[in-house]
Write a protein that holds these residues in place. Sequence first.
Motif, PDB file in Angstrom:
ATOM      1  N   UNK A  27       0.508  -0.962   0.822  1.00 35.91           N
ATOM      2  CA  UNK A  27      -0.112  -0.370  -0.148  1.00 35.91           C
ATOM      3  C   UNK A  27       0.822   1.099   0.429  1.00 35.91           C
ATOM      4  N   UNK A  28       0.490   2.519  -1.070  1.00 35.48           N
ATOM      5  CA  UNK A  28       1.965   3.221  -1.286  1.00 35.48           C
ATOM      6  C   UNK A  28       1.736   4.100   0.214  1.00 35.48           C
ATOM      7  N   UNK A  31      -0.579   7.924  -0.589  1.00 37.43           N
ATOM      8  CA  UNK A  31      -1.890   7.660  -1.239  1.00 37.43           C
ATOM      9  C   UNK A  31      -2.817   6.645  -0.924  1.00 37.43           C
ATOM     10  N   UNK A  32      -2.284   6.008  -0.817  1.00 37.16           N
ATOM     11  CA  UNK A  32      -2.813   4.670  -0.026  1.00 37.16           C
ATOM     12  C   UNK A  32      -3.373   3.833  -1.557  1.00 37.16           C
ATOM     13  N   UNK A  33      -2.988   3.604  -2.717  1.00 35.94           N
ATOM     14  CA  UNK A  33      -3.126   3.223  -3.644  1.00 35.94           C
ATOM     15  C   UNK A  33      -1.896   2.038  -3.889  1.00 35.94           C
ATOM     16  N   UNK A  34      -1.906   1.150  -4.913  1.00 34.65           N
ATOM     17  CA  UNK A  34      -0.388  -0.013  -5.219  1.00 34.65           C
ATOM     18  C   UNK A  34       0.068   0.482  -5.636  1.00 34.65           C
ATOM     19  N   UNK A  42      11.341  -8.043  -6.061  1.00 34.50           N
ATOM     20  CA  UNK A  42       9.932  -8.447  -5.985  1.00 34.50           C
ATOM     21  C   UNK A  42       8.705  -8.048  -4.983  1.00 34.50           C
ATOM     22  N   UNK A  43       9.806  -6.820  -3.748  1.00 35.88           N
ATOM     23  CA  UNK A  43       9.031  -6.425  -2.873  1.00 35.88           C
ATOM     24  C   UNK A  43       7.855  -5.144  -3.840  1.00 35.88           C
ATOM     25  N   UNK A  44       7.063  -4.846  -2.990  1.00 34.80           N
ATOM     26  CA  UNK A  44       5.918  -3.599  -3.498  1.00 34.80           C
ATOM     27  C   UNK A  44       7.381  -2.181  -2.936  1.00 34.80           C
ATOM     28  N   UNK A  45       7.309  -1.545  -4.504  1.00 32.55           N
ATOM     29  CA  UNK A  45       7.682   0.097  -3.160  1.00 32.55           C
ATOM     30  C   UNK A  45       6.688  -0.083  -1.948  1.00 32.55           C
ATOM     31  N   UNK A  47       6.551   3.525  -2.090  1.00 30.70           N
ATOM     32  CA  UNK A  47       5.326   4.700  -3.160  1.00 30.70           C
ATOM     33  C   UNK A  47       5.714   3.743  -4.251  1.00 30.70           C
ATOM     34  N   UNK A  48       4.087   4.442  -4.689  1.00 35.52           N
ATOM     35  CA  UNK A  48       3.324   3.722  -6.724  1.00 35.52           C
ATOM     36  C   UNK A  48       4.220   5.148  -7.330  1.00 35.52           C
ATOM     37  N   UNK A  49       4.342   4.723  -8.330  1.00 36.24           N
ATOM     38  CA  UNK A  49       4.811   4.790  -9.191  1.00 36.24           C
ATOM     39  C   UNK A  49       4.408   6.406  -9.631  1.00 36.24           C
ATOM     40  N   UNK A  50       2.962   6.778  -9.957  1.00 36.64           N
ATOM     41  CA  UNK A  50       2.131   7.983  -9.665  1.00 36.64           C
ATOM     42  C   UNK A  50       3.374   8.901  -8.784  1.00 36.64           C
ATOM     43  N   UNK A  51       3.455   8.551  -7.170  1.00 34.31           N
ATOM     44  CA  UNK A  51       3.017   9.591  -6.550  1.00 34.31           C
ATOM     45  C   UNK A  51       5.026   9.684  -6.929  1.00 34.31           C
ATOM     46  N   UNK A  52       5.074   9.076  -6.662  1.00 33.19           N
ATOM     47  CA  UNK A  52       7.280   9.298  -7.325  1.00 33.19           C
ATOM     48  C   UNK A  52       7.601  10.302  -7.904  1.00 33.19           C
ATOM     49  N   UNK A  53       6.244   9.585  -9.257  1.00 35.97           N
ATOM     50  CA  UNK A  53       6.292  10.839 -10.394  1.00 35.97           C
ATOM     51  C   UNK A  53       6.124  12.611 -10.024  1.00 35.97           C
ATOM     52  N   UNK A  54       5.040  12.330  -9.321  1.00 36.44           N
ATOM     53  CA  UNK A  54       3.899  13.768  -9.076  1.00 36.44           C
ATOM     54  C   UNK A  54       4.636  14.336  -7.653  1.00 36.44           C
ATOM     55  N   UNK A  55       5.923  14.038  -6.956  1.00 39.78           N
ATOM     56  CA  UNK A  55       6.574  14.057  -5.789  1.00 39.78           C
ATOM     57  C   UNK A  55       7.929  14.832  -5.943  1.00 39.78           C
TER      58      UNK A  55
END
Length: 271
Positions: A27-28, A31-34, A42-45, A47-55
Amino acid sequence: MIMGDAEAFTREFLPLFRPVPPTRPGVCRICHSGPNNAGHTGEPWATCASCKRTTMNLYGHTPHVVPISLTTRNTQLYDVLVRERDLNGAGGRRGRGDFLAATVAHFYHRHVRCLEGLAGGPFTLVATIPSNDPELPARPLHIMWEVVEKVGALAPLWRPPILLEADTTFAPVLADRRSHRDAFRILWPGWVSGARVLLVDDLFVSGAHVQSAASALIESGAAAVVALVIARLINPASRSPHSAGIWQEACERPFSFAHCCVCDPARGTGA
């Protein structure tokens, strides 16, 4: 809007809301998305790709985004937020603005301590994000202006307009889900300097608007910015292996205003 009215108003519309998961693996944390999985482990980041881009490439950003509900495009809550539809309730036609104000008022009353904990103390300023629609340039007002004015706990801290669209050339940038540190300007920097700001918005899609606004506030000296959004749009059909699970969990768990993604007792459990 007083608390009793807000609680009664939202009670009949509880089926419109979906619980937001707390921060945990998959869970990011913003933003609490995936988030996407990291290729090398193979582990989740975190933060999500969208939040990485917009920050990226901003003066600053807020790591604290608190959605009241999750939503998808084929829901009644999305229709209210985006398609500007009123609701039909037991008492007849219910206005969109009143519904949103009741939602914010009920949630804030329940979770003001959660939000203040993220800010490091009580809020001293409430701000909303102006419309930045490329088809409606120079329209400074937004539905959340009306909403905040109706919430008794927030109205005394509301100083319109704090944030203004800096230049219409940035509207297409934000519409393309890219943030920009110059997208918004602060009309009264003296109000922002040293303030703990609650930034209230209706729908969090990519974070471009929220993070661009947060950057402007931080650049003007805000001590903290916490974003309270009515809904976080999620796409269960995305390539993220976590989004579908998050939405399925949200549909299976009952929504309650008693819990939020900060104090959720499910914190730390798997999706």
